[in-house]
Design an enzyme around this catalytic site. Structure first.
Site, mmCIF file in Angstrom:
data_model
loop_
_atom_site.group_PDB
_atom_site.id
_atom_site.type_symbol
_atom_site.label_atom_id
_atom_site.label_comp_id
_atom_site.label_asym_id
_atom_site.label_seq_id
_atom_site.Cartn_x
_atom_site.Cartn_y
_atom_site.Cartn_z
ATOM 1 N N GLU A 127 0.847 -1.095 -0.007
ATOM 2 C CA GLU A 127 0.045 -0.242 0.045
ATOM 3 C C GLU A 127 0.666 1.334 0.174
ATOM 4 O O GLU A 127 2.141 1.070 -0.070
ATOM 5 C CB GLU A 127 -0.983 0.086 1.033
ATOM 6 C CG GLU A 127 -1.972 -1.091 1.007
ATOM 7 C CD GLU A 127 -2.964 -1.049 2.271
ATOM 8 O OE1 GLU A 127 -3.111 -0.107 2.972
ATOM 9 O OE2 GLU A 127 -3.697 -1.929 2.458
ATOM 10 N N HIS A 244 -8.099 10.368 2.992
ATOM 11 C CA HIS A 244 -7.778 9.123 2.002
ATOM 12 C C HIS A 244 -7.891 9.487 0.928
ATOM 13 O O HIS A 244 -9.034 10.188 0.460
ATOM 14 C CB HIS A 244 -8.871 8.004 2.550
ATOM 15 C CG HIS A 244 -8.165 6.542 1.911
ATOM 16 N ND1 HIS A 244 -8.293 6.263 0.861
ATOM 17 C CD2 HIS A 244 -7.777 5.461 2.653
ATOM 18 C CE1 HIS A 244 -7.755 5.138 0.389
ATOM 19 N NE2 HIS A 244 -7.487 4.701 1.562
ATOM 20 N N ARG A 290 -0.105 8.953 1.442
ATOM 21 C CA ARG A 290 -1.419 9.620 1.264
ATOM 22 C C ARG A 290 -1.210 11.104 1.240
ATOM 23 O O ARG A 290 -2.063 11.653 0.459
ATOM 24 C CB ARG A 290 -2.252 9.113 2.482
ATOM 25 C CG ARG A 290 -2.933 7.838 2.136
ATOM 26 C CD ARG A 290 -3.793 7.250 3.271
ATOM 27 N NE ARG A 290 -3.991 6.079 3.175
ATOM 28 C CZ ARG A 290 -4.267 5.376 3.919
ATOM 29 N NH1 ARG A 290 -4.906 5.742 5.173
ATOM 30 N NH2 ARG A 290 -4.291 3.870 3.800
ATOM 31 N N HIS A 351 -10.470 10.766 6.917
ATOM 32 C CA HIS A 351 -10.325 9.161 7.044
ATOM 33 C C HIS A 351 -9.552 8.802 8.365
ATOM 34 O O HIS A 351 -9.993 8.089 9.300
ATOM 35 C CB HIS A 351 -9.393 8.596 6.031
ATOM 36 C CG HIS A 351 -9.162 7.311 5.956
ATOM 37 N ND1 HIS A 351 -10.116 6.289 5.798
ATOM 38 C CD2 HIS A 351 -7.985 6.438 6.013
ATOM 39 C CE1 HIS A 351 -9.620 5.125 5.863
ATOM 40 N NE2 HIS A 351 -8.420 5.225 6.172
ATOM 41 N N ARG A 386 -0.211 9.431 9.067
ATOM 42 C CA ARG A 386 -0.106 7.755 9.310
ATOM 43 C C ARG A 386 0.224 6.943 8.244
ATOM 44 O O ARG A 386 -0.269 7.228 6.965
ATOM 45 C CB ARG A 386 -1.389 7.107 9.803
ATOM 46 C CG ARG A 386 -1.553 5.721 10.150
ATOM 47 C CD ARG A 386 -2.929 5.294 10.699
ATOM 48 N NE ARG A 386 -3.903 5.603 9.836
ATOM 49 C CZ ARG A 386 -4.210 4.683 8.820
ATOM 50 N NH1 ARG A 386 -3.860 3.502 8.603
ATOM 51 N NH2 ARG A 386 -5.593 4.989 8.253
HETATM 52 C C1 SIN Z 1 -7.063 1.378 2.938
HETATM 53 O O1 SIN Z 1 -7.571 0.089 2.717
HETATM 54 O O2 SIN Z 1 -6.738 2.026 1.826
HETATM 55 C C2 SIN Z 1 -7.164 1.954 4.048
HETATM 56 C C3 SIN Z 1 -6.319 1.272 4.992
HETATM 57 C C4 SIN Z 1 -5.653 2.327 6.077
HETATM 58 O O3 SIN Z 1 -6.608 3.205 6.316
HETATM 59 O O4 SIN Z 1 -4.731 2.264 6.814
#
Ligand code: SIN
Length: 554
Positions: A127, A244, A290, A351, A386
Protein backbone atom coordinates in the site's frame (compact mmCIF):
# COMPACT_ATOMS: atom_id res chain seq x y z
CA UNK A 1 -15.70 27.84 26.78
CA UNK A 2 -15.61 24.07 27.44
CA UNK A 3 -17.48 22.87 30.53
CA UNK A 4 -16.03 19.90 32.45
CA UNK A 5 -19.14 17.73 32.12
CA UNK A 6 -21.85 17.15 29.52
CA UNK A 7 -24.61 16.52 32.07
CA UNK A 8 -25.79 17.27 35.56
CA UNK A 9 -25.47 14.28 37.85
CA UNK A 10 -24.85 13.12 41.38
CA UNK A 11 -23.10 9.78 41.70
CA UNK A 12 -24.78 9.20 45.08
CA UNK A 13 -28.17 8.88 43.48
CA UNK A 14 -27.17 6.69 40.52
CA UNK A 15 -26.98 2.92 40.20
CA UNK A 16 -23.42 1.65 40.45
CA UNK A 17 -21.68 -1.02 38.42
CA UNK A 18 -18.20 -2.27 39.37
CA UNK A 19 -15.40 -3.82 37.36
CA UNK A 20 -11.61 -4.02 37.45
CA UNK A 21 -11.17 -2.68 33.93
CA UNK A 22 -13.63 -0.53 32.03
CA UNK A 23 -13.00 -0.54 28.28
CA UNK A 24 -14.89 2.06 26.25
CA UNK A 25 -15.18 1.15 22.56
CA UNK A 26 -15.42 -2.00 20.50
CA UNK A 27 -13.08 -1.60 17.52
CA UNK A 28 -9.82 -3.51 17.30
CA UNK A 29 -8.28 -1.52 20.18
CA UNK A 30 -11.21 -2.01 22.56
CA UNK A 31 -11.83 -5.68 21.79
CA UNK A 32 -8.19 -6.55 21.94
CA UNK A 33 -7.62 -4.71 25.27
CA UNK A 34 -10.71 -6.29 26.77
CA UNK A 35 -9.60 -9.76 25.66
CA UNK A 36 -6.06 -9.40 26.97
CA UNK A 37 -7.20 -7.92 30.30
CA UNK A 38 -9.99 -10.46 30.87
CA UNK A 39 -7.38 -13.18 31.40
CA UNK A 40 -6.74 -11.80 34.89
CA UNK A 41 -9.39 -9.17 35.62
CA UNK A 42 -13.11 -8.52 35.47
CA UNK A 43 -13.66 -6.45 32.38
CA UNK A 44 -16.66 -4.43 31.29
CA UNK A 45 -16.65 -3.34 27.66
CA UNK A 46 -19.10 -0.54 26.90
CA UNK A 47 -20.03 0.40 23.36
CA UNK A 48 -22.50 2.99 22.20
CA UNK A 49 -23.88 0.89 19.38
CA UNK A 50 -23.61 -2.85 18.58
CA UNK A 51 -20.44 -4.79 19.42
CA UNK A 52 -19.37 -4.88 15.77
CA UNK A 53 -20.21 -1.26 14.83
CA UNK A 54 -16.83 0.37 14.44
CA UNK A 55 -14.38 1.73 11.89
CA UNK A 56 -12.43 -1.51 12.24
CA UNK A 57 -15.33 -3.41 10.66
CA UNK A 58 -15.13 -1.34 7.46
CA UNK A 59 -11.33 -1.34 7.22
CA UNK A 60 -10.45 -2.93 3.91
CA UNK A 61 -6.72 -2.87 3.25
CA UNK A 62 -5.12 -4.78 6.06
CA UNK A 63 -2.49 -4.96 8.76
CA UNK A 64 1.10 -3.99 8.03
CA UNK A 65 3.68 -6.28 9.66
CA UNK A 66 7.12 -7.60 8.84
CA UNK A 67 6.27 -11.16 7.88
CA UNK A 68 7.67 -11.38 4.36
CA UNK A 69 10.87 -13.24 3.59
CA UNK A 70 12.63 -10.21 2.16
CA UNK A 71 11.18 -7.58 4.48
CA UNK A 72 13.04 -6.05 7.42
CA UNK A 73 12.10 -4.26 10.65
CA UNK A 74 14.30 -1.36 9.56
CA UNK A 75 12.36 -0.95 6.36
CA UNK A 76 8.99 -0.84 8.14
CA UNK A 77 10.35 1.62 10.73
CA UNK A 78 11.79 3.79 7.98
CA UNK A 79 8.57 3.81 5.94
CA UNK A 80 6.58 4.75 9.06
CA UNK A 81 8.96 7.60 9.92
CA UNK A 82 8.99 8.90 6.35
CA UNK A 83 5.17 8.93 6.21
CA UNK A 84 5.12 10.65 9.64
CA UNK A 85 7.01 13.59 8.07
CA UNK A 86 9.49 14.13 10.91
CA UNK A 87 7.03 13.92 13.81
CA UNK A 88 6.73 10.17 14.46
CA UNK A 89 8.26 9.05 17.73
CA UNK A 90 11.06 6.58 16.90
CA UNK A 91 10.68 4.68 20.18
CA UNK A 92 6.95 4.14 19.71
CA UNK A 93 7.54 3.24 16.06
CA UNK A 94 10.14 0.63 17.03
CA UNK A 95 7.70 -0.89 19.53
CA UNK A 96 4.98 -1.01 16.88
CA UNK A 97 7.14 -2.64 14.26
CA UNK A 98 8.97 -5.09 16.55
CA UNK A 99 5.85 -6.34 18.36
CA UNK A 100 3.56 -6.27 15.32
CA UNK A 101 4.38 -9.67 13.78
CA UNK A 102 3.66 -11.54 17.05
CA UNK A 103 0.29 -9.82 17.37
CA UNK A 104 -0.69 -10.75 13.83
CA UNK A 105 0.34 -14.38 14.36
CA UNK A 106 -1.67 -14.43 17.58
CA UNK A 107 -4.76 -13.31 15.66
CA UNK A 108 -4.17 -16.10 13.22
CA UNK A 109 -3.32 -18.90 15.64
CA UNK A 110 -5.23 -18.07 18.80
CA UNK A 111 -8.27 -16.26 17.48
CA UNK A 112 -8.64 -18.07 14.21
CA UNK A 113 -8.63 -15.00 11.96
CA UNK A 114 -8.52 -16.28 8.40
CA UNK A 115 -6.00 -14.21 6.51
CA UNK A 116 -5.54 -14.75 2.80
CA UNK A 117 -2.74 -17.11 1.83
CA UNK A 118 -1.04 -18.33 -1.33
CA UNK A 119 0.51 -21.81 -1.27
CA UNK A 120 0.23 -21.91 2.52
CA UNK A 121 1.99 -18.57 3.03
CA UNK A 122 0.41 -15.26 3.97
CA UNK A 123 -0.44 -13.31 0.84
CA UNK A 124 1.13 -9.90 1.45
CA UNK A 125 0.16 -6.82 -0.52
CA UNK A 126 1.59 -3.36 -0.85
CA UNK A 127 0.00 0.00 0.00
CA UNK A 128 0.94 3.67 -0.16
CA UNK A 129 4.24 4.60 1.49
CA UNK A 130 5.41 0.98 1.91
CA UNK A 131 8.68 0.09 0.24
CA UNK A 132 7.64 -3.55 -0.06
CA UNK A 133 4.62 -5.87 0.17
CA UNK A 134 3.88 -6.32 3.89
CA UNK A 135 0.13 -5.91 4.31
CA UNK A 136 -1.79 -8.93 5.55
CA UNK A 137 -5.41 -9.07 4.36
CA UNK A 138 -8.51 -11.21 4.71
CA UNK A 139 -11.35 -12.16 2.38
CA UNK A 140 -9.62 -9.97 -0.20
CA UNK A 141 -10.66 -6.53 0.98
CA UNK A 142 -12.63 -7.34 4.16
CA UNK A 143 -9.74 -7.44 6.65
CA UNK A 144 -11.38 -5.27 9.32
CA UNK A 145 -14.53 -7.34 9.31
CA UNK A 146 -12.51 -10.55 9.74
CA UNK A 147 -10.47 -9.08 12.62
CA UNK A 148 -13.56 -7.66 14.31
CA UNK A 149 -15.40 -11.01 14.06
CA UNK A 150 -12.43 -13.03 15.32
CA UNK A 151 -11.87 -10.77 18.35
CA UNK A 152 -15.62 -10.41 19.02
CA UNK A 153 -16.08 -14.22 18.99
CA UNK A 154 -13.19 -14.67 21.40
CA UNK A 155 -14.39 -11.94 23.76
CA UNK A 156 -17.94 -13.22 24.04
CA UNK A 157 -16.63 -16.58 25.21
CA UNK A 158 -14.43 -15.07 27.94
CA UNK A 159 -15.98 -15.70 31.35
CA UNK A 160 -14.50 -12.55 32.95
CA UNK A 161 -15.67 -10.16 30.24
CA UNK A 162 -19.07 -8.48 30.11
CA UNK A 163 -20.28 -6.45 27.16
CA UNK A 164 -22.75 -3.60 27.44
CA UNK A 165 -24.11 -2.50 24.05
CA UNK A 166 -26.04 0.70 23.31
CA UNK A 167 -24.39 2.34 26.32
CA UNK A 168 -22.85 5.77 25.80
CA UNK A 169 -19.91 6.82 27.94
CA UNK A 170 -20.77 10.41 28.87
CA UNK A 171 -17.83 11.52 30.98
CA UNK A 172 -14.85 10.20 32.86
CA UNK A 173 -14.90 10.42 36.66
CA UNK A 174 -11.69 11.65 38.22
CA UNK A 175 -11.14 11.85 41.96
CA UNK A 176 -7.94 13.26 43.43
CA UNK A 177 -6.22 13.09 40.05
CA UNK A 178 -7.12 9.40 39.57
CA UNK A 179 -9.64 8.12 37.05
CA UNK A 180 -12.17 6.07 39.01
CA UNK A 181 -14.56 5.16 36.21
CA UNK A 182 -17.16 6.82 34.06
CA UNK A 183 -20.69 8.05 33.84
CA UNK A 184 -22.62 5.93 31.36
CA UNK A 185 -25.95 6.63 29.70
CA UNK A 186 -28.03 3.60 28.75
CA UNK A 187 -31.19 2.99 26.77
CA UNK A 188 -30.59 5.93 24.44
CA UNK A 189 -30.20 8.48 27.20
CA UNK A 190 -33.03 7.23 29.43
CA UNK A 191 -30.92 5.93 32.32
CA UNK A 192 -27.62 6.98 33.83
CA UNK A 193 -25.27 4.74 35.80
CA UNK A 194 -21.86 5.07 37.41
CA UNK A 195 -19.25 2.51 36.41
CA UNK A 196 -16.50 2.32 39.04
CA UNK A 197 -13.28 0.78 37.80
CA UNK A 198 -9.65 0.47 38.86
CA UNK A 199 -8.51 1.13 35.29
CA UNK A 200 -10.32 2.77 32.40
CA UNK A 201 -9.34 2.44 28.76
CA UNK A 202 -10.52 4.88 26.11
CA UNK A 203 -10.71 3.04 22.78
CA UNK A 204 -13.50 5.07 21.24
CA UNK A 205 -12.07 5.50 17.76
CA UNK A 206 -11.96 8.49 15.46
CA UNK A 207 -13.80 11.68 14.65
CA UNK A 208 -14.42 11.61 10.88
CA UNK A 209 -18.01 12.74 11.37
CA UNK A 210 -16.83 16.29 12.06
CA UNK A 211 -16.38 16.53 8.29
CA UNK A 212 -19.12 16.42 5.67
CA UNK A 213 -17.23 13.90 3.57
CA UNK A 214 -15.74 10.98 5.47
CA UNK A 215 -15.07 7.26 5.21
CA UNK A 216 -15.85 6.87 8.94
CA UNK A 217 -19.13 5.32 10.11
CA UNK A 218 -21.66 7.49 12.01
CA UNK A 219 -20.31 6.35 15.41
CA UNK A 220 -17.05 8.28 14.86
CA UNK A 221 -17.87 11.48 16.70
CA UNK A 222 -14.63 12.02 18.61
CA UNK A 223 -16.17 11.02 21.97
CA UNK A 224 -12.94 9.58 23.41
CA UNK A 225 -10.77 12.61 22.70
CA UNK A 226 -13.48 15.04 23.84
CA UNK A 227 -14.20 13.34 27.17
CA UNK A 228 -10.52 12.76 27.98
CA UNK A 229 -9.80 16.41 27.23
CA UNK A 230 -12.69 17.49 29.49
CA UNK A 231 -11.29 15.25 32.24
CA UNK A 232 -7.91 17.04 32.05
CA UNK A 233 -5.83 14.73 29.82
CA UNK A 234 -3.45 16.27 27.31
CA UNK A 235 -4.23 15.82 23.63
CA UNK A 236 -1.68 16.29 20.85
CA UNK A 237 -1.13 16.29 17.07
CA UNK A 238 -4.87 16.69 16.39
CA UNK A 239 -4.28 19.06 13.46
CA UNK A 240 -3.03 16.05 11.49
CA UNK A 241 -6.27 14.76 10.01
CA UNK A 242 -5.61 12.32 7.23
CA UNK A 243 -7.73 12.42 4.10
CA UNK A 244 -7.85 9.16 2.20
CA UNK A 245 -7.22 9.84 -1.50
CA UNK A 246 -9.70 7.41 -2.96
CA UNK A 247 -13.22 7.40 -1.57
CA UNK A 248 -15.88 6.47 -4.11
CA UNK A 249 -17.16 9.76 -5.49
CA UNK A 250 -20.90 9.22 -5.39
CA UNK A 251 -23.41 10.82 -3.00
CA UNK A 252 -23.53 8.41 -0.08
CA UNK A 253 -22.72 8.70 3.63
CA UNK A 254 -20.28 7.61 4.86
CA UNK A 255 -18.16 7.48 1.73
CA UNK A 256 -17.27 4.01 0.53
CA UNK A 257 -13.52 3.42 0.58
CA UNK A 258 -11.66 2.21 -2.48
CA UNK A 259 -8.75 0.55 -0.71
CA UNK A 260 -5.22 1.69 -1.33
CA UNK A 261 -4.48 -2.01 -1.84
CA UNK A 262 -6.09 -1.60 -5.26
CA UNK A 263 -3.30 0.82 -6.14
CA UNK A 264 -0.91 -1.61 -4.47
CA UNK A 265 -2.00 -4.21 -7.00
CA UNK A 266 -1.58 -1.84 -9.95
CA UNK A 267 -4.51 0.63 -10.21
CA UNK A 268 -3.73 3.99 -11.85
CA UNK A 269 -4.92 7.36 -10.61
CA UNK A 270 -5.92 9.31 -13.71
CA UNK A 271 -7.55 12.60 -14.71
CA UNK A 272 -10.48 13.09 -17.08
CA UNK A 273 -8.20 12.64 -20.09
CA UNK A 274 -6.84 9.37 -18.69
CA UNK A 275 -3.40 10.83 -17.85
CA UNK A 276 -1.73 9.31 -14.79
CA UNK A 277 -1.44 12.18 -12.30
CA UNK A 278 1.18 10.71 -9.95
CA UNK A 279 3.80 9.85 -12.53
CA UNK A 280 6.85 12.07 -12.10
CA UNK A 281 5.48 13.51 -8.84
CA UNK A 282 6.94 10.90 -6.49
CA UNK A 283 9.19 7.86 -7.03
CA UNK A 284 6.43 5.60 -5.67
CA UNK A 285 3.87 7.19 -8.07
CA UNK A 286 0.36 6.02 -7.04
CA UNK A 287 1.91 4.46 -3.92
CA UNK A 288 3.35 7.66 -2.51
CA UNK A 289 2.30 8.44 1.10
CA UNK A 290 -1.32 9.53 1.31
CA UNK A 291 -0.70 13.20 2.04
CA UNK A 292 1.33 13.50 -1.15
CA UNK A 293 -1.30 11.78 -3.27
CA UNK A 294 -4.05 13.96 -1.79
CA UNK A 295 -2.05 17.16 -2.29
CA UNK A 296 -1.50 16.25 -5.96
CA UNK A 297 -5.18 15.39 -6.41
CA UNK A 298 -6.23 18.75 -4.97
CA UNK A 299 -3.83 20.48 -7.37
CA UNK A 300 -5.06 18.60 -10.46
CA UNK A 301 -8.74 18.95 -9.55
CA UNK A 302 -8.26 22.69 -9.07
CA UNK A 303 -6.35 23.08 -12.35
CA UNK A 304 -8.96 21.14 -14.28
CA UNK A 305 -11.99 22.58 -12.48
CA UNK A 306 -13.21 19.13 -11.39
CA UNK A 307 -14.29 17.72 -8.04
CA UNK A 308 -12.99 14.20 -8.58
CA UNK A 309 -10.52 12.06 -10.50
CA UNK A 310 -10.59 8.36 -11.44
CA UNK A 311 -9.00 5.07 -10.54
CA UNK A 312 -8.44 2.99 -13.65
CA UNK A 313 -8.12 -0.78 -13.23
CA UNK A 314 -9.22 -1.81 -16.71
CA UNK A 315 -5.71 -3.00 -17.57
CA UNK A 316 -5.86 -5.52 -14.70
CA UNK A 317 -7.13 -9.10 -14.95
CA UNK A 318 -10.94 -9.00 -14.36
CA UNK A 319 -10.94 -12.36 -12.55
CA UNK A 320 -8.19 -11.21 -10.20
CA UNK A 321 -10.11 -7.99 -9.52
CA UNK A 322 -13.30 -9.87 -8.70
CA UNK A 323 -11.61 -12.37 -6.39
CA UNK A 324 -9.08 -10.07 -4.73
CA UNK A 325 -11.47 -7.13 -4.20
CA UNK A 326 -14.94 -8.66 -3.83
CA UNK A 327 -16.31 -5.94 -1.52
CA UNK A 328 -15.19 -3.12 -3.81
CA UNK A 329 -16.32 -4.94 -6.94
CA UNK A 330 -19.81 -5.59 -5.54
CA UNK A 331 -20.32 -2.13 -4.04
CA UNK A 332 -19.29 -0.38 -7.25
CA UNK A 333 -21.49 -2.71 -9.30
CA UNK A 334 -24.44 -1.80 -7.06
CA UNK A 335 -23.70 1.84 -7.91
CA UNK A 336 -23.70 1.02 -11.63
CA UNK A 337 -19.91 0.88 -12.02
CA UNK A 338 -18.43 -2.33 -13.38
CA UNK A 339 -14.81 -1.73 -12.40
CA UNK A 340 -13.55 -4.20 -14.99
CA UNK A 341 -15.02 -1.95 -17.71
CA UNK A 342 -15.51 1.51 -16.18
CA UNK A 343 -13.21 3.97 -14.47
CA UNK A 344 -13.98 4.50 -10.77
CA UNK A 345 -14.72 8.13 -9.78
CA UNK A 346 -12.76 8.97 -6.61
CA UNK A 347 -12.10 11.96 -4.39
CA UNK A 348 -10.45 12.43 -0.97
CA UNK A 349 -12.44 12.01 2.24
CA UNK A 350 -11.60 12.54 5.93
CA UNK A 351 -10.29 9.21 7.15
CA UNK A 352 -8.12 9.23 10.26
CA UNK A 353 -6.82 11.45 13.02
CA UNK A 354 -3.12 10.89 13.61
CA UNK A 355 -3.21 12.65 16.98
CA UNK A 356 -5.40 12.13 20.03
CA UNK A 357 -5.06 11.59 23.76
CA UNK A 358 -1.34 11.57 24.57
CA UNK A 359 0.02 8.32 25.93
CA UNK A 360 3.35 6.82 26.85
CA UNK A 361 4.69 3.51 25.52
CA UNK A 362 2.24 1.65 27.79
CA UNK A 363 -0.90 3.51 26.78
CA UNK A 364 -0.90 5.57 29.99
CA UNK A 365 -2.34 9.08 29.77
CA UNK A 366 -1.58 12.00 32.10
CA UNK A 367 -4.38 10.88 34.39
CA UNK A 368 -3.57 7.97 36.68
CA UNK A 369 -5.77 4.96 35.94
CA UNK A 370 -6.72 6.26 32.47
CA UNK A 371 -5.34 4.63 29.32
CA UNK A 372 -6.01 5.34 25.65
CA UNK A 373 -5.64 3.07 22.66
CA UNK A 374 -6.31 3.03 18.91
CA UNK A 375 -7.36 6.08 16.91
CA UNK A 376 -8.42 8.01 20.03
CA UNK A 377 -4.84 7.78 21.31
CA UNK A 378 -1.66 9.55 20.28
CA UNK A 379 1.16 7.08 20.94
CA UNK A 380 3.42 9.14 18.69
CA UNK A 381 3.64 6.46 16.02
CA UNK A 382 1.81 8.30 13.27
CA UNK A 383 3.43 11.72 13.60
CA UNK A 384 2.10 14.10 10.97
CA UNK A 385 0.66 11.36 8.75
CA UNK A 386 -0.17 7.71 9.34
CA UNK A 387 1.34 5.05 7.12
CA UNK A 388 -1.32 2.87 5.46
CA UNK A 389 -2.41 -0.20 7.44
CA UNK A 390 -0.49 0.81 10.56
CA UNK A 391 -3.72 1.58 12.43
CA UNK A 392 -5.07 -1.94 13.05
CA UNK A 393 -1.50 -2.84 13.97
CA UNK A 394 -1.26 0.00 16.48
CA UNK A 395 -4.52 -1.10 18.10
CA UNK A 396 -3.25 -4.68 18.44
CA UNK A 397 0.21 -3.81 19.76
CA UNK A 398 -0.66 -1.10 22.27
CA UNK A 399 -3.78 -2.85 23.61
CA UNK A 400 -1.51 -5.68 24.75
CA UNK A 401 0.87 -3.23 26.34
CA UNK A 402 -2.03 -1.59 28.18
CA UNK A 403 -3.23 -4.95 29.49
CA UNK A 404 0.32 -5.67 30.66
CA UNK A 405 0.65 -2.26 32.32
CA UNK A 406 -2.68 -2.73 34.09
CA UNK A 407 -1.62 -6.18 35.28
CA UNK A 408 1.67 -4.84 36.63
CA UNK A 409 0.00 -1.94 38.42
CA UNK A 410 -3.04 -3.92 39.49
CA UNK A 411 -3.63 -3.82 43.22
CA UNK A 412 -7.13 -4.98 44.05
CA UNK A 413 -8.46 -2.83 46.85
CA UNK A 414 -11.32 -0.56 47.56
CA UNK A 415 -12.96 1.04 44.59
CA UNK A 416 -12.96 4.82 44.42
CA UNK A 417 -16.21 5.76 46.11
CA UNK A 418 -16.11 9.51 46.69
CA UNK A 419 -19.28 11.13 45.47
CA UNK A 420 -18.95 13.36 42.45
CA UNK A 421 -21.63 15.75 41.34
CA UNK A 422 -22.00 18.30 38.57
CA UNK A 423 -24.52 20.93 37.68
CA UNK A 424 -24.76 21.96 34.02
CA UNK A 425 -26.87 25.02 33.39
CA UNK A 426 -29.23 24.56 30.47
CA UNK A 427 -28.51 28.07 29.28
CA UNK A 428 -27.51 27.53 25.68
CA UNK A 429 -28.81 29.41 22.66
CA UNK A 430 -31.90 28.41 20.76
CA UNK A 431 -30.62 26.27 17.91
CA UNK A 432 -31.89 23.35 15.87
CA UNK A 433 -29.23 20.72 16.57
CA UNK A 434 -29.44 19.09 13.15
CA UNK A 435 -29.02 22.45 11.39
CA UNK A 436 -26.15 23.50 13.63
CA UNK A 437 -24.45 20.16 13.08
CA UNK A 438 -24.76 20.51 9.30
CA UNK A 439 -23.38 24.03 9.41
CA UNK A 440 -20.53 22.98 11.72
CA UNK A 441 -19.50 20.11 9.39
CA UNK A 442 -19.59 22.52 6.46
CA UNK A 443 -17.32 24.98 8.31
CA UNK A 444 -14.89 22.18 9.19
CA UNK A 445 -14.80 20.96 5.61
CA UNK A 446 -14.38 24.42 4.06
CA UNK A 447 -11.99 25.99 6.55
CA UNK A 448 -10.28 23.20 8.49
CA UNK A 449 -10.19 20.60 5.70
CA UNK A 450 -7.48 19.37 3.34
CA UNK A 451 -5.94 22.76 2.60
CA UNK A 452 -6.10 25.51 5.21
CA UNK A 453 -5.20 29.19 5.45
CA UNK A 454 -5.17 31.85 8.13
CA UNK A 455 -8.35 33.58 6.99
CA UNK A 456 -10.40 30.37 6.87
CA UNK A 457 -9.09 29.18 10.21
CA UNK A 458 -9.85 32.56 11.78
CA UNK A 459 -13.41 32.37 10.45
CA UNK A 460 -13.77 28.83 11.78
CA UNK A 461 -12.59 29.92 15.23
CA UNK A 462 -15.06 32.82 15.14
CA UNK A 463 -17.81 30.33 14.30
CA UNK A 464 -16.85 28.25 17.34
CA UNK A 465 -16.77 31.26 19.64
CA UNK A 466 -20.13 32.50 18.35
CA UNK A 467 -21.76 29.11 18.89
CA UNK A 468 -19.98 28.09 22.09
CA UNK A 469 -23.34 28.22 23.84
CA UNK A 470 -24.12 24.79 22.47
CA UNK A 471 -21.47 23.39 24.82
CA UNK A 472 -23.38 24.81 27.78
CA UNK A 473 -26.68 23.31 26.71
CA UNK A 474 -27.65 20.14 28.52
CA UNK A 475 -28.68 17.41 26.09
CA UNK A 476 -29.87 14.14 27.57
CA UNK A 477 -30.04 12.31 24.26
CA UNK A 478 -27.01 10.66 22.65
CA UNK A 479 -27.24 12.77 19.47
CA UNK A 480 -26.99 15.98 21.51
CA UNK A 481 -24.03 14.69 23.52
CA UNK A 482 -22.30 13.55 20.32
CA UNK A 483 -22.83 17.02 18.87
CA UNK A 484 -21.03 18.56 21.84
CA UNK A 485 -18.17 16.05 21.50
CA UNK A 486 -17.83 16.77 17.77
CA UNK A 487 -17.92 20.49 18.42
CA UNK A 488 -15.18 20.14 21.05
CA UNK A 489 -12.90 18.04 18.84
CA UNK A 490 -13.53 20.29 15.81
CA UNK A 491 -12.55 23.29 17.92
CA UNK A 492 -9.33 21.58 19.06
CA UNK A 493 -8.40 20.71 15.46
CA UNK A 494 -9.04 24.31 14.35
CA UNK A 495 -7.03 25.74 17.29
CA UNK A 496 -4.00 23.55 16.55
CA UNK A 497 -4.24 24.09 12.77
CA UNK A 498 -4.31 27.87 13.27
CA UNK A 499 -1.13 27.69 15.35
CA UNK A 500 0.91 25.45 13.04
CA UNK A 501 2.39 27.93 10.56
CA UNK A 502 3.79 25.43 8.07
CA UNK A 503 2.71 22.52 5.87
CA UNK A 504 3.70 19.09 7.11
CA UNK A 505 2.26 15.62 6.58
CA UNK A 506 -1.48 15.86 6.26
CA UNK A 507 -1.68 19.44 7.61
CA UNK A 508 -1.44 21.71 4.55
CA UNK A 509 -1.46 25.52 4.71
CA UNK A 510 -1.90 27.53 1.51
CA UNK A 511 -0.23 30.51 3.24
CA UNK A 512 2.67 28.45 4.61
CA UNK A 513 3.24 25.86 1.87
CA UNK A 514 6.60 24.48 3.09
CA UNK A 515 7.65 22.53 6.18
CA UNK A 516 9.50 24.67 8.70
CA UNK A 517 11.72 22.30 10.68
CA UNK A 518 13.44 25.06 12.56
CA UNK A 519 10.27 26.37 14.21
CA UNK A 520 7.79 23.55 13.82
CA UNK A 521 9.47 20.21 14.29
CA UNK A 522 7.37 20.27 17.44
CA UNK A 523 4.08 18.91 18.66
CA UNK A 524 1.15 21.06 19.71
CA UNK A 525 -0.35 19.80 22.96
CA UNK A 526 -3.56 21.08 24.49
CA UNK A 527 -5.16 20.73 27.88
CA UNK A 528 -8.30 22.10 29.53
CA UNK A 529 -7.48 24.70 32.17
CA UNK A 530 -10.33 26.61 33.84
CA UNK A 531 -12.69 25.93 30.94
CA UNK A 532 -10.24 27.11 28.31
CA UNK A 533 -7.69 25.54 26.03
CA UNK A 534 -4.13 25.86 27.26
CA UNK A 535 -1.42 25.29 24.63
CA UNK A 536 2.08 24.00 24.84
CA UNK A 537 4.59 22.90 22.25
CA UNK A 538 6.82 19.89 22.74
CA UNK A 539 10.04 19.39 20.75
CA UNK A 540 10.17 16.24 18.63
CA UNK A 541 12.45 13.77 20.40
CA UNK A 542 13.48 11.88 17.30
CA UNK A 543 17.03 11.32 16.26
CA UNK A 544 17.96 11.78 12.64
CA UNK A 545 17.22 8.58 10.64
CA UNK A 546 20.91 7.58 10.36
CA UNK A 547 21.12 7.29 14.16
CA UNK A 548 18.16 4.99 14.44
CA UNK A 549 18.45 1.58 15.97
CA UNK A 550 19.60 -1.19 13.67
CA UNK A 551 18.10 -4.63 13.84
CA UNK A 552 19.64 -8.02 13.49
CA UNK A 553 17.66 -10.23 11.21
CA UNK A 554 16.96 -13.90 11.59
C1 SIN B 1 -7.20 1.27 2.77
O1 SIN B 1 -7.55 0.11 2.63
O2 SIN B 1 -6.84 1.99 1.85
C2 SIN B 1 -7.26 1.86 4.15
C3 SIN B 1 -6.23 1.29 5.00
C4 SIN B 1 -5.81 2.27 6.04
O3 SIN B 1 -6.46 3.30 6.23
O4 SIN B 1 -4.77 2.04 6.64
Amino acid sequence: MIPRYLLSFDTESLPRIECDVLVAGSGVAGLSTALAASRYADVLLVTKSGLQDSTTRVAQGGIAAVLGEHDTLEAHVKDTLVAGAGLSDPEATAVLVEEGPARVMELLREFDARFDTIDGRLDLTREGGHSTARVVHARGDATGSEVESALGRALTSESRARVMENAFVVDLLVDGGVCVGALVSMDRGQNLAVVRSHSTVIALGGMGQVYLVTTNPPVCTGDGVAMSFRAGARVGDVEFVQFHPTALHIPEEPKFLISEALRGEGAWLVDFEGERVMEGVHPLAELAPRDIVVARMVEVMKEQGRNHLYLDVRHMDPDVLRSRFPTIYEHCLEAGIDITRNRIPVSPAAHYMSGGVLTDMWGRTDIEGLYACGEAACTGVHGANRLASNSLLEGLVFSHRIAEAILRGHAPGTMGSASIRARVKASGPHVREELLKGNFREVMTDSVGMVRCEKGLREALEFFQANAGVLRTEYLDVAGMELKNMFTVGYLIACAAARRLESRGCHRRRDHPEPDDWNWRRHIDMRLVDGDVSFDTRPQPSKPPQELKTYTTG
